[in-house]
Design a protein around this motif. Structure first.
Motif, PDB file in Angstrom:
ATOM      1  N   ALA A   1       0.833  -1.202   0.000  1.00  0.00           N
ATOM      2  CA  ALA A   1       0.000   0.000   0.000  1.00  0.00           C
ATOM      3  C   ALA A   1       0.870   1.254   0.000  1.00  0.00           C
ATOM      4  O   ALA A   1       1.938   1.276   0.617  1.00  0.00           O
ATOM      5  N   ALA A   2       0.423   2.287  -0.700  1.00  0.00           N
ATOM      6  CA  ALA A   2       1.111   3.579  -0.636  1.00  0.00           C
ATOM      7  C   ALA A   2       0.898   4.158   0.761  1.00  0.00           C
ATOM      8  O   ALA A   2      -0.177   4.039   1.338  1.00  0.00           O
ATOM      9  N   LEU A   3       1.940   4.771   1.299  1.00  0.00           N
ATOM     10  CA  LEU A   3       1.877   5.290   2.676  1.00  0.00           C
ATOM     11  C   LEU A   3       2.552   6.658   2.732  1.00  0.00           C
ATOM     12  O   LEU A   3       3.401   6.975   1.904  1.00  0.00           O
ATOM     13  N   PRO A   4       2.176   7.461   3.719  1.00  0.00           N
ATOM     14  CA  PRO A   4       2.876   8.741   3.874  1.00  0.00           C
ATOM     15  C   PRO A   4       4.289   8.515   4.394  1.00  0.00           C
ATOM     16  O   PRO A   4       4.555   7.505   5.042  1.00  0.00           O
ATOM     17  N   MET A   5       5.168   9.459   4.117  1.00  0.00           N
ATOM     18  CA  MET A   5       6.516   9.367   4.670  1.00  0.00           C
ATOM     19  C   MET A   5       6.597  10.203   5.953  1.00  0.00           C
ATOM     20  O   MET A   5       5.601  10.769   6.403  1.00  0.00           O
ATOM     21  N   LEU A   6       7.797  10.248   6.551  1.00  0.00           N
ATOM     22  CA  LEU A   6       7.916  10.854   7.889  1.00  0.00           C
ATOM     23  C   LEU A   6       7.607  12.349   7.891  1.00  0.00           C
ATOM     24  O   LEU A   6       7.070  12.871   8.865  1.00  0.00           O
ATOM     25  N   ASN A   7       8.001  13.024   6.846  1.00  0.00           N
ATOM     26  CA  ASN A   7       7.660  14.443   6.752  1.00  0.00           C
ATOM     27  C   ASN A   7       7.695  14.868   5.285  1.00  0.00           C
ATOM     28  O   ASN A   7       8.132  14.098   4.407  1.00  0.00           O
ATOM     29  N   THR A   8       7.239  16.062   5.031  1.00  0.00           N
ATOM     30  CA  THR A   8       7.069  16.493   3.642  1.00  0.00           C
ATOM     31  C   THR A   8       8.409  16.691   2.940  1.00  0.00           C
ATOM     32  O   THR A   8       8.515  16.471   1.734  1.00  0.00           O
ATOM     33  N   ARG A   9       9.445  17.076   3.690  1.00  0.00           N
ATOM     34  CA  ARG A   9      10.756  17.250   3.068  1.00  0.00           C
ATOM     35  C   ARG A   9      11.291  15.902   2.579  1.00  0.00           C
ATOM     36  O   ARG A   9      11.797  15.764   1.468  1.00  0.00           O
ATOM     37  N   ILE A  10      11.159  14.886   3.446  1.00  0.00           N
ATOM     38  CA  ILE A  10      11.619  13.547   3.078  1.00  0.00           C
ATOM     39  C   ILE A  10      10.827  13.042   1.876  1.00  0.00           C
ATOM     40  O   ILE A  10      11.387  12.462   0.939  1.00  0.00           O
ATOM     41  N   LYS A  11       9.526  13.296   1.887  1.00  0.00           N
ATOM     42  CA  LYS A  11       8.704  12.846   0.760  1.00  0.00           C
ATOM     43  C   LYS A  11       9.118  13.543  -0.535  1.00  0.00           C
ATOM     44  O   LYS A  11       9.266  12.910  -1.588  1.00  0.00           O
ATOM     45  N   SER A  12       9.317  14.865  -0.465  1.00  0.00           N
ATOM     46  CA  SER A  12       9.721  15.601  -1.675  1.00  0.00           C
ATOM     47  C   SER A  12      11.058  15.107  -2.205  1.00  0.00           C
ATOM     48  O   SER A  12      11.242  14.933  -3.416  1.00  0.00           O
ATOM     49  N   ASN A  13      11.993  14.883  -1.276  1.00  0.00           N
ATOM     50  CA  ASN A  13      13.300  14.376  -1.704  1.00  0.00           C
ATOM     51  C   ASN A  13      13.164  13.013  -2.375  1.00  0.00           C
ATOM     52  O   ASN A  13      13.832  12.724  -3.375  1.00  0.00           O
ATOM     53  N   PHE A  14      12.316  12.170  -1.796  1.00  0.00           N
ATOM     54  CA  PHE A  14      12.116  10.833  -2.353  1.00  0.00           C
ATOM     55  C   PHE A  14      11.569  10.922  -3.776  1.00  0.00           C
ATOM     56  O   PHE A  14      12.108  10.310  -4.708  1.00  0.00           O
ATOM     57  N   LEU A  15      10.517  11.734  -3.952  1.00  0.00           N
ATOM     58  CA  LEU A  15       9.907  11.840  -5.278  1.00  0.00           C
ATOM     59  C   LEU A  15      10.869  12.470  -6.281  1.00  0.00           C
ATOM     60  O   LEU A  15      10.948  12.051  -7.431  1.00  0.00           O
ATOM     61  N   LYS A  16      11.630  13.462  -5.828  1.00  0.00           N
ATOM     62  CA  LYS A  16      12.588  14.111  -6.723  1.00  0.00           C
ATOM     63  C   LYS A  16      13.667  13.108  -7.168  1.00  0.00           C
ATOM     64  O   LYS A  16      14.045  13.059  -8.337  1.00  0.00           O
ATOM     65  N   SER A  17      14.137  12.301  -6.221  1.00  0.00           N
ATOM     66  CA  SER A  17      15.152  11.294  -6.563  1.00  0.00           C
ATOM     67  C   SER A  17      14.625  10.349  -7.637  1.00  0.00           C
ATOM     68  O   SER A  17      15.317  10.047  -8.615  1.00  0.00           O
ATOM     69  N   LEU A  18      13.385   9.879  -7.451  1.00  0.00           N
ATOM     70  CA  LEU A  18      12.833   8.940  -8.432  1.00  0.00           C
ATOM     71  C   LEU A  18      12.632   9.615  -9.786  1.00  0.00           C
ATOM     72  O   LEU A  18      12.907   9.019 -10.836  1.00  0.00           O
ATOM     73  N   THR A  19      12.179  10.856  -9.759  1.00  0.00           N
ATOM     74  CA  THR A  19      11.986  11.585 -11.017  1.00  0.00           C
ATOM     75  C   THR A  19      13.311  11.732 -11.756  1.00  0.00           C
ATOM     76  O   THR A  19      13.407  11.476 -12.970  1.00  0.00           O
ATOM     77  N   ASP A  20      14.337  12.121 -11.006  1.00  0.00           N
ATOM     78  CA  ASP A  20      15.658  12.278 -11.630  1.00  0.00           C
ATOM     79  C   ASP A  20      16.175  10.950 -12.169  1.00  0.00           C
ATOM     80  O   ASP A  20      16.674  10.873 -13.301  1.00  0.00           O
ATOM     81  N   LEU A  21      16.038   9.896 -11.367  1.00  0.00           N
ATOM     82  CA  LEU A  21      16.557   8.596 -11.794  1.00  0.00           C
ATOM     83  C   LEU A  21      15.795   8.062 -13.000  1.00  0.00           C
ATOM     84  O   LEU A  21      16.377   7.408 -13.871  1.00  0.00           O
ATOM     85  N   SER A  22      14.498   8.337 -13.040  1.00  0.00           N
ATOM     86  CA  SER A  22      13.693   7.781 -14.139  1.00  0.00           C
ATOM     87  C   SER A  22      14.092   8.402 -15.479  1.00  0.00           C
ATOM     88  O   SER A  22      13.770   7.860 -16.529  1.00  0.00           O
ATOM     89  N   LYS A  23      14.796   9.548 -15.422  1.00  0.00           N
ATOM     90  CA  LYS A  23      15.306  10.118 -16.676  1.00  0.00           C
ATOM     91  C   LYS A  23      16.549   9.368 -17.156  1.00  0.00           C
ATOM     92  O   LYS A  23      16.891   9.389 -18.328  1.00  0.00           O
TER      93      LYS A  23
END
Lengths: 500, 500
Positions: free
Chosen positions: A328-350
């Motif tokens: 299941a999709a779940l929230p992360m510990l805080n919004t900064r950690i979540k943003s960093n996570f999504l940014k990392s995946l976006t960058d890597l997916s390129k």
């Protein structure tokens, strides 16, 4: 109503405040927490210095009793603490309850170590006045407390590596006053636990200033604390970026002080062809569960899965894919950690293929994996950075030699894991390659789940920690806040109690 | 004829050379020593990495045997070594002979520690598969070698803290290859001892590159070594300025590494009124001898004598003056040290009263003391700097409170000494003040003369060393070149030998 900074037995406000956020809704929580300004920081440190002069004379059993009472007071907070920590971190209550047990267990373990003296390193050499050419002096040595220490708390362990967590408990256990920098993402949890500590201090008539906790942010509050001459050591658990900033600040003081930082780790897992042949699906299930546990927010999350190319490799990958797709999709510990996570995946997916990647900005995150060849991994620098969260890179290596080249391209790690079959001719050389970069080696298991034991090593070469000799778990953690002192030809009456 | 850099079993020249100087005549010695250039440094480090892969698998007894043979080979150098070391350092042959005994003793002590395993920190926790809620894994932990290390040699210990000195011996003992930066003021001594080490390596079929020694200067050779990614730790004994430069370089690497630097120390000595009443002259004689021993060129030289004002204080001072006036002028270790010593005295003599100060630039230096009040010391920053050589500051304090203020104005120290009588009401608070800044406390004795024993602490808070937990003398020194590794659920066949 603003919750103030705790400075020993008093409280103080600064000029601004921060608020916690419920990560499951990304909305501010109501309570406000006052941000420590220079005057508040100054007062906490002055009090800590005064408290040290008294506290360092406490007998070991007194410090042990204090820790036991802190443990009891934390349990007495009951559901209030569990619910608050869950609210501020998005972690399920069951996880918080388990972490509370670990926190209380650590306090008791350190209390027991101090009470029994089993952590001590005492040496006694008796004099030999007749020795030629020179008489041998009487020499005795023990470890003493360093003085006031600062502890930075961890977002991913709101109890076990925060306000009364391993760093604080071990520092108090050996005789050091502690100033805790509260984590901005769980300030309410901090306030509750801090209250339990202050109550325990009062019950045991501890000196005012033995424990303080201040609210604020790393670049201001954190840096002010690290640079202060009254601070004698720093404990930290968190990201590489923040940990390195702390190391750099401490190293450029007029008087550099020890920093014990536990930072990121990729936790490579090697799966040999023999293991894959024997149980590809079992391994995929186990690693899928390990990398998604706690939404992948453990420092021991397996972030690299390095497989020796093999006819059963696809079975492993499909088991892993099934696991991440069904989590299941779940929230992360805080919004900064979540943003960093999504940014990392976006960058890597390129740069590479990311499976189960969901670019839509949502509150909950999905686990994902990237799939690369050994050659691609070796050439792609961004794949060597830790992605904090439920993500792993699967590296399909041509052969065992390429596995070893991948391992030798990595920095220091908290853990290194091998899944294999006994008798596989590659085992020894892969274990050797893992050993040369890691603090803990795991055979046919997962790196998540850090047993609290004397034989645990939770540490490793840089960048997993700031100093390869010290670990943050188990009674060895006590040493970090001490230094040895030798007493030469001392009369019995002036020797420390445990050297007599 | 130029002596080349030793790189394992081969030798290499750079493009320039250095020469030793006879400090008693300040003339160059004939022999030339090739300065290592980048290619030479690169080759030594590459070989060290290769050697580590082999040497780390050596059994403890093999490493112990190697150290014992090094000790034997050093003795076999006989008078040649003693005379060369004396020639290059200006130290008397008797002192060199004593230091050789210490050096050989250290090699044998580390060999014995490794052979018996008494320095090890092994832990074994057996599995509890039935434990609830989670099974307990089998966990075992040991210390392993870090990898290639660089050792900077000390001008004031041409044998005991140089080419086969404590740092080199302890690093080889635990399994680390060593690159020694030869000291530019005793290159010939270095070449002789290096030959003894290389011969021992050959006798024991040690891997090529286990030991190298390079000639050059700190800012070029030293910095190149510290910054190299193949180097995993650094050992240093010397001045604050050089030690701090090494610490700063290591801390700013992309991957910071541990630096074990033993730097300067003032070694404060407190003399209470009770002690002065009982034996002012005895104390003056003892401290006068201690501060002039070896021309004051020990890291434990008593540089501050802090006296509680008293009717017998003048007796102490006249005994001290008599001692320094009657001590023969002697050359220092090298011309740079001598120039720094004379410059320090010249500068201080502008600010305060320096007794026996001789401003004429000569080869031999006279011991000297400065005499200040407690107030003057507290206000004069330059008096807080170490003067390396036969010099001490006598501080006449109004009372015990001022003594404690003086002590708390000091940085970290290798030693702190108290001369007092049992029962003096000031003892406890003065001992506490000394303990809070020092690594070793001495009762009614002199700080010079560092016993090599398990209960010795030769270290202390910054700036006396770079890390307060580690000492450079005794078997604790072995830990500096190691890190713990835990093995989780490992099959017996893949466990390290001593964890089975």
């Amino acid at each position: 109503m603003v919750t103030e900074n705790i400075i020993g037995y008093s409280t103080k406000s600064g000029h601004s405040f921060l608020q916690g956020v419920d990560p499951s809704t990304e909305t501010y929580l109501e309570e406000k927490f006052s941000i420590a300004d220079q005057a508040v920081i100054h007062e906490a440190l002055d009090k800590a210095v005064d408290a040290f002069a008294i506290y360092k004379k406490w007998k070991p059993f007194q410090r042990a009793d204090l820790l036991d009472t802190i443990a009891q007071n934390i349990m007495n907070l009951g559901d209030t603490l569990v619910k608050r920590a869950s609210l501020e971190t998005g972690l399920p209550e069951a996880r918080i309850t388990g972490e509370r047990a670990r926190t209380v267990g650590q306090l008791k373990m350190f209390a027991n170590a101090v009470r029994t003296g089993k952590w001590e390193e005492n040496f006694i050499d008796h004099a030999e006045p007749e020795r030629q050419p020179l008489p041998k002096p009487d020499l005795r040595k023990q470890l003493i407390a360093l003085g006031p220490v600062v502890v930075f708390t961890a977002s991913n362990f709101p109890l076990a590596y925060s306000t009364a967590g391993g760093d604080v408990a071990s520092a108090l256990a050996v005789g050091c006053p502690v100033i805790v920098k509260a984590h901005e993402s769980h300030p309410g949890t901090n306030a509750l636990v801090a209250g339990a500590i202050v109550d325990a201090c009062k019950q045991h008539h501890a000196p005012d200033g033995l424990f303080s906790t201040l609210y604020g942010y790393g670049p201001e509050l954190g840096q002010a604390l690290i640079k202060d001459p009254r601070v004698k050591a720093v404990g930290f658990t968190g990201s590489y970026r923040a940990g390195r900033a702390i190391m750099d600040s401490a190293a450029t003081r007029p008087d550099p002080i020890p920093v014990y930082a536990e930072m990121g780790s990729l936790n490579p897992v090697v799966i040999t062809a023999s293991a894959m042949q024997a149980r590809a699906q079992t391994i995929g299930d186990a690693l899928g569960a390990s990398m998604t546990m706690g939404t992948g927010q453990f420092c021991t999350k397996p972030g690299l899965m390095i497989i020796e190319e093999n006819s059963k490799a696809d079975d492993f990958i499909s088991a892993l894919e099934k696991k991440i797709e069904s989590t299941a999709a779940l929230p992360m510990l805080n919004t900064r950690i979540k943003s960093n996570f999504l940014k990392s995946l976006t960058d890597l997916s390129k740069e590479t293929k990311v499976i189960n990647y969901n670019a839509e900005p949502k509150i909950q995150v999905h686990p994902a994996i990237a799939m690369v060849s050994g050659d691609e991994f070796l050439l792609t620098h961004s794949l060597h950075d830790e992605v904090f969260g439920p993500f792993a890179v699967v590296i399909r290596c041509k052969n065992a030699d390429q596995i070893k080249r991948v391992l030798s391209s990595l920095g220091g790690q908290l853990t290194g894991t091998i899944w294999s079959e006994p008798g596989d001719s590659q085992n020894e050389s892969i274990i050797e390659a893992l050993e040369s970069i890691s603090g803990r080696l795991i055979w046919n298991g997962v790196p998540t789940g850090v047993e609290v034991a004397d034989s645990m090593m939770h540490g490793g070469p840089f960048p997993s920690t700031s100093h390869p000799f010290f670990g943050a778990v188990g009674i060895g953690a006590l040493k970090r806040w001490t230094r040895p002192v030798a007493y030469q030809n001392f009369p019995m009456e002036y020797l420390p109690h445990n050297l007599k």
